[in-house]
Scaffold this active site. Structure first.
Site, PDB file in Angstrom:
ATOM      1  N   SER A  12       0.974  -1.235   0.022  1.00 55.42           N
ATOM      2  CA  SER A  12      -0.094   0.022  -0.049  1.00 55.42           C
ATOM      3  C   SER A  12       0.803   1.241   0.011  1.00 55.42           C
ATOM      4  O   SER A  12       0.482   2.319  -0.437  1.00 55.42           O
ATOM      5  CB  SER A  12      -0.996   0.022   1.032  1.00 55.42           C
ATOM      6  OG  SER A  12      -0.218   0.049   2.301  1.00 55.42           O
ATOM      7  N   ASN A 105      13.684   4.202   4.971  1.00 55.07           N
ATOM      8  CA  ASN A 105      12.444   3.079   5.559  1.00 55.07           C
ATOM      9  C   ASN A 105      11.526   3.605   6.276  1.00 55.07           C
ATOM     10  O   ASN A 105      11.564   4.847   6.686  1.00 55.07           O
ATOM     11  CB  ASN A 105      13.162   2.213   6.536  1.00 55.07           C
ATOM     12  CG  ASN A 105      12.352   1.171   6.871  1.00 55.07           C
ATOM     13  OD1 ASN A 105      11.564   0.546   5.983  1.00 55.07           O
ATOM     14  ND2 ASN A 105      12.329   0.711   8.080  1.00 55.07           N
ATOM     15  N   HIS A 107       8.519   2.918   9.431  1.00 54.45           N
ATOM     16  CA  HIS A 107       8.523   2.077  10.434  1.00 54.45           C
ATOM     17  C   HIS A 107       6.957   2.672  10.971  1.00 54.45           C
ATOM     18  O   HIS A 107       6.719   3.789  11.262  1.00 54.45           O
ATOM     19  CB  HIS A 107       9.451   2.025  11.605  1.00 54.45           C
ATOM     20  CG  HIS A 107       9.167   1.075  12.419  1.00 54.45           C
ATOM     21  ND1 HIS A 107       9.407  -0.146  12.437  1.00 54.45           N
ATOM     22  CD2 HIS A 107       8.814   1.333  13.792  1.00 54.45           C
ATOM     23  CE1 HIS A 107       9.419  -0.977  13.608  1.00 54.45           C
ATOM     24  NE2 HIS A 107       8.814   0.017  14.497  1.00 54.45           N
TER      25      HIS A 107
HETATM   26  C1  GRF Z   1       3.978  -0.628   6.881  1.00 55.79           C
HETATM   27  O1  GRF Z   1       3.122  -0.501   7.939  1.00 55.79           O
HETATM   28  C2  GRF Z   1       5.210   0.065   7.027  1.00 55.79           C
HETATM   29  O2  GRF Z   1       5.302   0.704   8.106  1.00 55.79           O
HETATM   30  C3  GRF Z   1       5.939  -1.234   7.444  1.00 55.79           C
HETATM   31  O3  GRF Z   1       5.469  -2.368   6.583  1.00 55.79           O
HETATM   32  C4  GRF Z   1       4.076  -2.012   6.262  1.00 55.79           C
HETATM   33  C5  GRF Z   1       4.054  -2.178   4.846  1.00 55.79           C
HETATM   34  O4  GRF Z   1       2.854  -2.198   4.352  1.00 55.79           O
HETATM   35  N1  GRF Z   1       7.664  -1.135   7.495  1.00 55.79           N
HETATM   36  P1  GRF Z   1       2.515  -2.120   2.893  1.00 55.79           P
HETATM   37  O5  GRF Z   1       3.109  -3.147   2.145  1.00 55.79           O
HETATM   38  O6  GRF Z   1       2.905  -0.832   2.449  1.00 55.79           O
HETATM   39  O7  GRF Z   1       0.941  -1.929   2.713  1.00 55.79           O
END
Ligand code: GRF
Length: 203
Positions: A12, A105, A107
């Site tokens: 997403s 990144n 988080h």
């Molecule tokens: C997100 O919550 C991000 O913070 C973490 O992994 C998740 C990835 O979600 N590192 P998506 O694949 O981008 O929907």
């Protein structure tokens, strides 16, 4: 600026980044989507938007083969910036050094709390609820050799509600992530972030 996005799951954040590029809010070309899983929905999305896609499913995590393949893929599309969006493997040290301060990144909590090895997905939100804190949020940070410890670029808070479950909290944080990541990326790739020691400053 050519960016390559590393993903593992639903993607997403990848979609949100692409949407920001389409709206002209993020001056980047999304050249490559790399996943460690061949069945990652994010790879399908990458194909639909005309990015190159690659799976690392057939290379062992931490192997020399994995490092060589990643470097080859990144160089092939002339990657200038690496975006991690839910990528579950460690980025090899050689790659971290080669793309020094050019790997970012996101988080789903306020680092340095609730981060580090093993802190991913719902485990993060479960730990936040168990700790009883009243705010959580999202953190965009540069990647160095230590898990979740690189300089923080941007953070945004969300409230933790009495009624929250890990699922409801994750959804509230994710909404914030989608907007925050593109804003932070635009600042980074336009050269507006200065880094001194472990702190970043917007110029
Ligand atoms: C997100 O919550 C991000 O913070 C973490 O992994 C998740 C990835 O979600 N590192 P998506 O694949 O981008 O929907």
């Amino acid at each position: 600026m050519n960016i390559s996005v590393f993903v593992s799951g639903r993607g997403s954040n990848l979609r949100a980044i692409h949407a920001a590029v389409q709206r002209g809010e993020l001056e980047a070309r999304l050249r490559l989507v790399i996943s460690n899983r061949s069945d990652s929905p994010a790879l399908d999305f990458g194909r639909t938007i005309g990015a190159e896609t690659a799976s690392l499913a057939d290379t062992a995590p931490g192997s020399e083969e994995e490092t060589a393949r990643i470097l080859e893929l990144l160089q092939h599309v002339e990657t200038e910036f690496i975006v991690l969006a839910g990528y579950m493997r460690m980025i090899p040290e050689v790659v971290v050094r080669r793309y020094h301060q050019r790997i970012v990144n996101i988080h789903p909590a306020l680092l340095p709390s609730f981060g580090g090895k093993g802190m991913y997905g719902h485990k993060v939100h479960e730990a936040v609820l168990a700790a009883g804190v009243k705010v959580s949020g999202a953190t965009v940070h540069l990647v160095n050799e230590e898990y979740d410890r690189g300089p923080i670029v941007m953070q945004q808070c969300v409230p933790v509600l009495d009624s929250d479950t890990p699922e409801t909290l994750a959804a509230r944080v994710l909404e914030v992530e989608h907007a925050l990541y593109s804003r932070a990326l635009q600042l980074l790739i336009s050269g507006r972030i200065r880094i001194t020691d472990n702190r970043t400053f917007i110029q």
